[in-house]
Design a protein around this motif. Structure first.
Motif, PDB file in Angstrom:
ATOM      1  N   ILE A  36     -39.425  72.574  49.628  1.00 19.27           N
ATOM      2  CA  ILE A  36     -39.071  73.853  48.987  1.00 19.27           C
ATOM      3  C   ILE A  36     -40.063  74.166  47.861  1.00 19.27           C
ATOM      4  CG2 ILE A  36     -37.319  75.078  47.624  1.00 19.27           C
ATOM      5  CD1 ILE A  36     -35.175  73.485  49.123  1.00 19.27           C
ATOM      6  N   SER A  40     -42.354  77.549  48.061  1.00 17.57           N
ATOM      7  CA  SER A  40     -42.185  78.573  47.023  1.00 17.57           C
ATOM      8  C   SER A  40     -43.397  78.594  46.085  1.00 17.57           C
ATOM      9  CB  SER A  40     -40.891  78.336  46.242  1.00 17.57           C
ATOM     10  OG  SER A  40     -40.864  77.035  45.694  1.00 17.57           O
ATOM     11  N   LEU A  60     -42.190  81.218  51.050  1.00 17.46           N
ATOM     12  CA  LEU A  60     -40.760  80.969  50.820  1.00 17.46           C
ATOM     13  C   LEU A  60     -40.323  81.836  49.641  1.00 17.46           C
ATOM     14  CD1 LEU A  60     -38.159  79.452  51.507  1.00 17.46           C
ATOM     15  CD2 LEU A  60     -38.842  77.657  49.947  1.00 17.46           C
ATOM     16  N   GLY A  61     -39.385  82.705  49.890  1.00 16.88           N
ATOM     17  CA  GLY A  61     -38.893  83.577  48.821  1.00 16.88           C
ATOM     18  C   GLY A  61     -39.237  85.033  49.063  1.00 16.88           C
ATOM     19  N   GLY A  66     -38.731  86.018  44.301  1.00 13.38           N
ATOM     20  CA  GLY A  66     -37.986  85.139  45.207  1.00 13.38           C
ATOM     21  C   GLY A  66     -38.562  83.730  45.180  1.00 13.38           C
ATOM     22  N   GLY A  67     -39.895  83.645  45.188  1.00 15.56           N
ATOM     23  CA  GLY A  67     -40.560  82.341  45.131  1.00 15.56           C
ATOM     24  C   GLY A  67     -40.210  81.603  43.849  1.00 15.56           C
ATOM     25  N   TRP A  70     -36.628  80.110  44.006  1.00 13.55           N
ATOM     26  CA  TRP A  70     -36.584  78.872  44.804  1.00 13.55           C
ATOM     27  C   TRP A  70     -37.225  77.724  44.030  1.00 13.55           C
ATOM     28  CZ3 TRP A  70     -33.937  77.533  48.948  1.00 13.55           C
ATOM     29  CH2 TRP A  70     -33.473  78.517  49.826  1.00 13.55           C
ATOM     30  N   HIS A  71     -38.399  78.011  43.389  1.00 15.88           N
ATOM     31  CA  HIS A  71     -39.157  76.970  42.687  1.00 15.88           C
ATOM     32  C   HIS A  71     -38.316  76.382  41.550  1.00 15.88           C
ATOM     33  CE1 HIS A  71     -43.191  75.326  42.938  1.00 15.88           C
ATOM     34  NE2 HIS A  71     -43.353  75.352  41.614  1.00 15.88           N
ATOM     35  N   ALA A  74     -35.207  74.313  43.020  1.00 19.19           N
ATOM     36  CA  ALA A  74     -35.548  73.011  43.615  1.00 19.19           C
ATOM     37  C   ALA A  74     -36.132  72.058  42.582  1.00 19.19           C
ATOM     38  CB  ALA A  74     -36.522  73.211  44.775  1.00 19.19           C
TER      39      ALA A  74
END
Ligand code: HEM
Length: 206
Positions: A36, A40, A60-61, A66-67, A70-71, A74
């Motif tokens: 993840i 991201s 991702l995101g 969005g990225g 997620w970053h 995680a």
């Protein structure tokens, strides 16, 4: 007690425990968190690339915000899980399995690996190349978390950011640590597939 000495009766045989439960659980949580973080991280990088290339769009995101979500989500999983692994590893003496590492032994095992003479029959012990790579990746984990904090909070954590050479330098350090982890992952997964019983041991413990 070093966990590799733990044994259990199994069909009359004694089967050594190769990876205790906490190593397996933290290993697979770490694998998920790292994937993840990489996906991201690539998304965040694309918004302001350091080099003349970008990663695939929608890594991702979907976009920068969005990225980042997620970053940052995680990241806490990665850090908490890493602390559990390090604490239990130190408390149980697990890290003795990753030492000692001498230049002579690394050379010997690297030559054996390249000439196809490295044996994989005893999974309770790592060869010296494996030890070096695992210790290296654990240290890379520390570097990527430290450089991540340095670019996340460069004002509040100014001493850390300065220690890493400033904001721009910390960004490059963070990027190259990511590249090292991706390279490690490619080799690591190929090796796990070439020696499937090592993959089985990281799932069942034996
Ligand atoms: C998702 C794919 C992954 C697979 C299939 C995988 C597979 C394995 C296997 C089979 C072992 C045992 C090796 C042996 O006994 O010879 C292992 C150990 C290890 N892996 Fe992974 N791994 C993955 C991801 C990762 C990631 C993302 C990291 C860190 C960035 C990592 C770090 C380690 C470390 C440090 C060990 C040694 C752990 C110890 O003995 O305490 N792995 N992995």
């Amino acid at each position: 007690m070093v966990d590799t000495t733990n044994t259990t009766g199994f069909g009359g045989r004694t089967v050594p425990l190769i990876h205790p439960l906490y190593v397996r659980v933290t290993h697979w949580i770490n694998a998920l968190a790292v994937l993840i973080m990489i996906g991201s991280g690539w998304q965040i990088y694309n918004a302001s690339p350091l080099f003349s290339f970008s990663f695939p769009a929608n890594s991702l995101g979907g976009w920068l915000a969005g990225g980042l979500l997620w970053h940052f989500a995680a990241m806490w999983l990665l850090i908490a899980n890493g602390l559990v692994y390090l604490t239990l590893g130190l408390a149980t003496g697990r890290f003795r399995k990753l030492l000692p590492i001498s230049a002579r032994a690394v050379l010997r095992d690297a030559v054996a690996a390249l000439t196809g003479k490295l044996r994989h029959d005893d999974l309770t012990r790592y060869n010296t190349v494996q030890k070096l790579i695992y210790v290296g990746i654990l240290l890379t984990g520390v570097v990527i978390v430290a450089s991540g904090f340095a670019i996340w909070k460069p004002v509040q954590l100014r001493p850390l950011t300065s220690l890493l050479g400033g904001y721009e330098a910390a960004r490059f350090i963070h990027f190259f640590a990511m590249a090292a982890i991706v390279l490690f992952l490619v080799v690591h997964i190929v090796m796990a597939l070439l020696v499937p019983k090592s993959l089985r041991a990281m799932i069942t413990g034996r």
